[in-house]
Design a protein around this motif. Structure first.
Motif, short mmCIF file in Angstrom:
data_model
loop_
_atom_site.label_atom_id
_atom_site.label_comp_id
_atom_site.label_asym_id
_atom_site.label_seq_id
_atom_site.Cartn_x
_atom_site.Cartn_y
_atom_site.Cartn_z
N ASP A 31 0.76 -1.30 -0.06
CA ASP A 31 -0.12 0.08 -0.05
C ASP A 31 0.82 1.25 -0.03
OD1 ASP A 31 -2.14 -1.63 -0.08
OD2 ASP A 31 -2.48 -1.55 2.36
N TYR A 32 2.06 1.00 0.28
CA TYR A 32 2.94 2.38 0.36
C TYR A 32 3.32 3.01 -0.83
CZ TYR A 32 7.17 5.25 0.57
OH TYR A 32 8.30 6.07 0.63
N ASP A 34 0.52 5.82 1.08
CA ASP A 34 -0.80 5.79 0.83
C ASP A 34 -1.01 7.34 1.56
OD1 ASP A 34 -0.23 5.58 3.71
OD2 ASP A 34 -1.78 4.04 3.66
N LYS A 35 -0.14 8.22 1.51
CA LYS A 35 -0.10 9.56 1.83
C LYS A 35 1.02 10.34 1.54
CE LYS A 35 2.13 8.95 6.27
NZ LYS A 35 2.04 9.11 7.87
N GLN A 66 0.61 9.90 -5.19
CA GLN A 66 0.48 10.85 -3.88
C GLN A 66 1.66 11.97 -4.20
OE1 GLN A 66 -1.19 10.47 -1.20
NE2 GLN A 66 -2.03 8.54 -1.59
#
Length: 330
Positions: A31-32, A34-35, A66
């Motif tokens: 998921d990296y 996710d911000k 992102q």
């Protein structure tokens, strides 16, 4: 008996817990990011690190979906910004794009750093490049031999700019003094951009700087005069510039790098993902074209372990020079 039965179950329970932990680590890496990701540049805007950071940041932002927020944090030859990243959480959301000196030179040169070399882990050498010795275009110095000869006739050595204390350009002029017997006087700046401005105007006599980005443009535009590159062979993009070896100093054979770092302790899966994604970005035709135009050496994929081994060699090399010449910074 019941107690014994529970003991027999412990290995199985431990195995399940281990699998659960691995399972948790997998999605986190997948998921990296996710911000938004902060990308710290420890030099002033306009220098080599800044240019590379903004180009790679834009490409990674598009790939990751992102924002990549580039922040310039100049000071202490890059040590200020590097210290910020070293103290950041080891989660992959604070990165450092810096001259390799952040961990190969600064820890030896600065006795009271806010970080240790082991606090930062190199992920990938984004841009490798030769350094080039330049003088103002109107300078009477025409070659390395000319520089050395004129140095011997002066009461004081020529002024030599650098992007900051402990930077590769700083150590290169110290290496020149060591090998050629010159007396170049170090004039540190808060980044390669401001330093090069004063070289162009003639406020300082010369500078070793990365043959990339703005420096290559200034050479092509006849704003500065290139005397020699520091690699063993001439650079394909600027084949008219001789090497330091051709100029009589074979002991000067140096390649520098702009490197992407993470805080030590960042999960290996995230480190590997960053390494792989940057390598993919470097294959893009427009990036490859930009690198060639900027004078960077062709990108060579490398694992984080490969980068660590190169850093170990460079740390030993520059550490010896710093100690031998008793180089200190204020």
């Amino acid at each position: 008996m019941a107690f014994k039965s529970n003991l027999l179950k412990l290995p199985a329970i431990a195995a399940c817990l281990g699998m659960a932990m691995l399972g948790a680590a997998g999605p986190a890496a997948a998921d990296y990011p996710d911000k938004p990701v902060r990308l710290i540049v420890p030099f002033a805007p306009g220098g080599g690190s800044d240019v590379v950071a903004r180009l790679i940041g834009d490409k990674l932002a598009a790939k990751w979906g992102q924002p990549i927020i580039v922040e310039n944090r100049p000071g202490a030859g890059g040590a200020l910004g590097a210290g910020m990243v070293a103290a950041a959480p080891s989660d992959g959301y604070t990165l450092l794009l810096s001259d390799a000196s952040a961990t190969t030179i600064n820890p030896t040169l600065y006795p009271k750093l806010t970080y240790d070399a082991k606090d930062l882990a190199p992920v990938v050498n984004v841009a490798t490049f030769t350094l080039v010795l330049v003088v103002p275009n109107h300078s009477p110095i025409k070659s390395v031999a000319d520089l050395v000869a004129q140095d011997k006739t002066r009461e004081e050595g020529f002024n030599a700019a650098s992007s900051g204390p402990g930077s590769s350009p700083h150590l290169m002029l110290e290496l020149m003094n060591s090998v050629a017997g010159t007396r170049l006087v170090h004039i540190p700046y808060r980044g390669g951009g401001p330093a090069m401005i004063d070289v162009v105007s003639g406020q300082v006599d010369l500078m070793f700087n990365g043959l990339s980005g703005n420096t290559a443009t200034l050479i092509r535009g006849n704003k500065v005069k290139a005397l020699a590159v520091t690699t063993a062979r001439r650079i394909a993009s600027m084949p008219d510039i001789p090497t330091m070896a051709e100029s009589g100093y074979p002991g000067i054979d140096v390649i520098s790098a702009q490197t992407l770092f993470v805080p030590s302790g960042t999960p290996p899966a995230i480190v590997d993902k960053i390494n792989a994604d940057v390598s993919e970005v470097m294959k893009l035709p427009d990036v490859r074209e930009r690198w060639e135009e900027s004078g960077y050496l062709p990108f060579q994929p490398q694992s984080p372990l490969d980068v660590e081994q190169w850093f170990a060699q460079e740390t030993e090399r520059w550490g010896k020079l710093i100690r031998a010449r008793n180089i200190t910074v204020n």
